[in-house]
Design an enzyme around this catalytic site. Structure first.
Site, mmCIF file in Angstrom:
data_model
loop_
_atom_site.group_PDB
_atom_site.id
_atom_site.type_symbol
_atom_site.label_atom_id
_atom_site.label_comp_id
_atom_site.label_asym_id
_atom_site.label_seq_id
_atom_site.Cartn_x
_atom_site.Cartn_y
_atom_site.Cartn_z
ATOM 1 N N HIS A 14 0.855 -1.184 0.000
ATOM 2 C CA HIS A 14 0.000 0.000 0.000
ATOM 3 C C HIS A 14 0.894 1.239 0.000
ATOM 4 O O HIS A 14 2.122 1.128 0.154
ATOM 5 C CB HIS A 14 -0.934 0.005 1.222
ATOM 6 C CG HIS A 14 -0.218 -0.036 2.531
ATOM 7 N ND1 HIS A 14 -0.184 -1.156 3.333
ATOM 8 C CD2 HIS A 14 0.519 0.891 3.177
ATOM 9 C CE1 HIS A 14 0.532 -0.902 4.400
ATOM 10 N NE2 HIS A 14 0.982 0.330 4.328
HETATM 11 C C1 T46 Z 1 2.957 0.763 6.897
HETATM 12 C C2 T46 Z 1 3.718 -0.481 7.102
HETATM 13 C C3 T46 Z 1 5.197 -0.245 7.195
HETATM 14 C C4 T46 Z 1 -4.004 -0.587 13.800
HETATM 15 O O1 T46 Z 1 -5.057 -0.849 14.393
HETATM 16 N N1 T46 Z 1 -3.258 0.503 14.152
HETATM 17 C C5 T46 Z 1 -2.091 0.831 13.520
HETATM 18 O O2 T46 Z 1 -1.465 1.826 13.891
HETATM 19 C C6 T46 Z 1 -1.642 -0.006 12.460
HETATM 20 C C7 T46 Z 1 -0.361 0.311 11.715
HETATM 21 C C8 T46 Z 1 -2.397 -1.103 12.112
HETATM 22 N N2 T46 Z 1 -3.550 -1.389 12.780
HETATM 23 C C9 T46 Z 1 -4.299 -2.592 12.418
HETATM 24 C C10 T46 Z 1 -4.930 -2.570 11.039
HETATM 25 C C11 T46 Z 1 -4.913 -4.018 10.627
HETATM 26 O O3 T46 Z 1 -6.065 -4.667 11.122
HETATM 27 O O4 T46 Z 1 -3.400 -3.694 12.417
HETATM 28 C C12 T46 Z 1 -3.715 -4.595 11.365
HETATM 29 C C13 T46 Z 1 -2.494 -4.809 10.457
HETATM 30 O O5 T46 Z 1 -2.241 -3.601 9.723
HETATM 31 P P1 T46 Z 1 -1.733 -3.605 8.202
HETATM 32 O O6 T46 Z 1 -2.307 -4.739 7.476
HETATM 33 O O7 T46 Z 1 -1.976 -2.224 7.629
HETATM 34 O O8 T46 Z 1 -0.156 -3.839 8.424
HETATM 35 P P2 T46 Z 1 1.033 -3.820 7.365
HETATM 36 O O9 T46 Z 1 2.141 -4.549 7.998
HETATM 37 O O10 T46 Z 1 0.607 -4.259 6.018
HETATM 38 O O11 T46 Z 1 1.411 -2.246 7.223
HETATM 39 C C14 T46 Z 1 1.881 -1.505 8.334
HETATM 40 C C15 T46 Z 1 1.174 -0.151 8.428
HETATM 41 O O12 T46 Z 1 -0.241 -0.354 8.414
HETATM 42 C C16 T46 Z 1 1.516 0.787 7.298
HETATM 43 O O13 T46 Z 1 1.109 2.097 7.627
HETATM 44 O O14 T46 Z 1 3.435 1.697 6.274
HETATM 45 O O15 T46 Z 1 3.285 -1.264 8.221
#
Ligand code: T46
Length: 132
Positions: free
Chosen positions: A49
């Site tokens: 993303h």
């Molecule tokens: C990024 C990369 C480097 C939250 O509730 N609060 C938060 O602050 C974050 C970051 C995530 N979440 C929840 C949302 C999803 O249900 O945690 C779950 C996993 O998040 P996501 O699928 O977005 O994680 P990544 O590893 O794909 O991405 C993350 C960050 O979301 C993003 O901003 O730049 O790490």
């Protein structure tokens, strides 16, 4: 695309090492949120993303992982394998994280609170957003 690494100053003595991260000093923005990832399996790709306005600094205080950054024109990879070095990820960069070691902790300092509206999760939409 310029890859921006931030060198952290380690403070070491006979007891071990310490690194301090301070907003607007060695972290070039106000830090509103800190989160970290651990237990990511080696075959997994996270991320996929971009953010419309969020800035972040990523680093591995232990273990290692690879980050790819895509600005719509080129893709570059960075291996984060030093606790003394952070990667600055500006807005409008498509990112992926992969090749996590089993002990990897990926730490992220973010310039804003969690906001799903700031995410672009579709690659074609990302290219349109940055006018490519
Ligand atoms: C990024 C990369 C480097 C939250 O509730 N609060 C938060 O602050 C974050 C970051 C995530 N979440 C929840 C949302 C999803 O249900 O945690 C779950 C996993 O998040 P996501 O699928 O977005 O994680 P990544 O590893 O794909 O991405 C993350 C960050 O979301 C993003 O901003 O730049 O790490």
């Amino acid at each position: 695309m310029e890859i921006k690494m931030i060198q952290f100053q380690p403070h070491g003595d006979e007891r071990g090492m310490l690194i301090a991260l301070e907003e607007k000093k060695n972290i070039p923005f106000e830090v509103k949120r800190v989160y970290f990832m651990y237990g990511t399996k080696p075959e997994i790709h996270r991320g996929k993303h971009a953010h419309k306005s969020l800035k972040q600094v990523l680093f591995c205080p232990c273990g290692a992982c690879t980050i790819s950054l895509d600005d719509g024109k080129e893709v570059k990879e960075v291996r984060l394998d030093k606790s003394t070095e952070g990667l600055l990820v500006e807005a409008c960069m498509w990112r992926e994280m992969y090749d996590f070691t089993s002990d990897a902790v990926l730490m992220v300092l973010a310039s804003d609170y969690y906001d799903e509206d700031d995410y672009i999760r579709d690659y074609e939409e990302f290219l349109q957003y940055i006018n490519i």
